[in-house]
Design an enzyme around this catalytic site. Structure first.
Site, PDB file in Angstrom:
ATOM      1  N   ILE A  58      26.612  33.817  61.002  1.00  0.00           N
ATOM      2  CA  ILE A  58      25.555  32.870  60.659  1.00  0.00           C
ATOM      3  C   ILE A  58      24.297  33.691  60.388  1.00  0.00           C
ATOM      4  CG2 ILE A  58      24.187  30.899  61.383  1.00  0.00           C
ATOM      5  CD1 ILE A  58      27.157  30.280  60.997  1.00  0.00           C
ATOM      6  N   LYS A  59      23.729  33.488  59.224  1.00  0.00           N
ATOM      7  CA  LYS A  59      22.584  34.289  58.783  1.00  0.00           C
ATOM      8  C   LYS A  59      21.287  33.563  59.135  1.00  0.00           C
ATOM      9  CE  LYS A  59      21.916  37.232  54.721  1.00  0.00           C
ATOM     10  NZ  LYS A  59      22.223  37.334  53.271  1.00  0.00           N
TER      11      LYS A  59
END
Length: 405
Positions: A139-140
């Protein structure tokens, strides 16, 4: 052709591709890059998805199904991007298995418009982790000061994180602290660190673009030293970040976490496409090769490195003092680096937010063409178990099949 990429791998550099599209997946091109091109990871961002989905290629059937279901545009955007990322995770799964989950990762970014809201960012991170439902996902999360607590909270929840939009060593140090705190909180709550990974995406070329612009203006005004400093800031900045990484590896705080199963957050060199044609097109790969790093490259840069890149082992070792001299010289002639990185962060967030808006507009148009009465982006229908775009529930009708490898 792959010799340079193999040399990078032998140095300890993980080669990732900074691009993803439905056509790249379905044509088998992504699988070929993984199997024969040395690629062991994928990064995405809102701009990449805006370009890919905006083209419409490969998305028609899923958009048609989403339109028939009356899917709100905000949810449609997430289902379209989640399908691509999930399929890419499956293609990269052998690399993940081979490296114990260290590589084989694919990143998907939270909505950049909420980057200053830690609680919403962490909530979206949990939602995306559930929706994509693959262990080799990242997850960025943007590394804004306001968003740092979201990094800690997300890692503490057992979710692997790619921290993005880092432009300075000082912010990188804050990101490292958020990373370590996340692992500590997870352990304190009785959780395991097994499978928990993180990278810190340190942006490179954009530093040179802005610093060089200022240096060129100074040179035109007759400043004798300005021209000689062109193209030095970005590499020096990254080198000093790696020094901090090495110092953290030896810190008692990290050694305690490592003893309990933690794996160190790696530096990922991002924005490695060369913008100035006066520079070698592989410089931000070759000059930043170092053990236990990741370099995510646009397709053109990956091809250039494979074609004519000349890595020479660990290029960062022994560079720290020279890097400090570069920044001392820049400061002495009047370059305000703190202002530069602040502006770059603001510009980067604004650019990704604009791309997100363009993505929403594109999906809205495609849904309307498919005959849907489109709900506004804010009116998101609750997502149920059948809405994961794989499986046997009703949403599986909206999920194209991955091309056989």
């Amino acid at each position: 052709m792959a010799n340079a990429l193999q040399q990078l791998a032998e140095t300890g550099v993980a080669v990732w591709l900074d691009d993803l599209s439905r056509s790249r997946i379905q044509s088998g091109e992504l699988a070929r890059l993984v199997e024969h091109g040395g690629v062991v990871g994928i990064t995405t961002n809102p701009t990449i998805f805006a370009k890919a989905i905006g083209s419409g290629t490969g998305y028609e059937k899923q958009v048609h199904d989403l339109a028939l279901r009356g899917t709100a545009v905000g949810e449609a955007v997430r289902l379209l991007t989640a399908w691509d990322v999930r399929a890419a995770c499956d293609v990269l799964r052998p690399a993940a298995d081979r490296t114990g989950g260290r590589d084989g990762r694919v990143s998907i970014e939270v909505d950049p418009r909420i980057a200053q809201d830690a609680a919403r960012t962490a909530a979206e991170a949990r939602g995306l982790w559930w929706l994509v439902d693959r262990p080799n996902l990242f997850i960025k999360i943007p590394a804004t000061l306001a968003g740092l607590p979201a990094i800690t909270e997300t890692l503490a929840a057992g979710i692997s994180v790619n921290v993005t939009l880092i432009f300075s060593v000082e912010r990188y140090q804050a990101v490292l602290d958020a990373f370590l705190a996340g692992l500590e909180q997870r352990l304190a709550a009785g959780g395991s660190l097994e499978g928990l990974e993180s990278v810190a995406s340190f942006f490179v070329s954009r530093i040179d673009v802005e610093i060089d612009r200022q240096l060129d203006a100074m040179a035109k005004d007759g400043h004798a030293e300005a021209k000689g400093l062109r193209g030095k800031a970005a590499t020096a900045n990254a080198q000093l970040a790696y020094e901090v990484y090495e110092e953290t590896l030896a810190s008692p705080r990290w050694l305690t976490l490592q003893a309990k199963g933690g794996r160190m957050q790696r530096l990922l060199w991002a924005s490695t496409g060369v913008k100035d044609k006066a520079y070698d097109d592989t410089r931000y790969v070759v000059e930043l090769a170092a053990p236990d790093t990741v370099n995510t490259m646009p397709a053109a840069t990956l091809e250039a490195v494979a074609d004519h890149g000349q890595p020479h082992g660990n290029a960062i070792a022994g560079t720290y003092e020279a890097a400090r001299v570069v920044f001392a010289d820049l400061q002495r002639i009047g370059i305000d680096f703190a202002s530069v990185v602040t502006e770059l962060e603001e510009t980067g967030l604004a650019s990704f937010a604009k791309s997100w808006d363009e993505l929403i507009a594109s999906v809205t148009s495609q849904l309307e063409k498919a005959g849907a009465e489109v709900m506004p982006a804010g009116a998101v229908r609750p997502i149920g178990d059948d809405d994961k775009t794989s499986g046997t529930g009703p949403a599986s009708a909206a999920a194209p099949q991955t091309a056989a490898k």
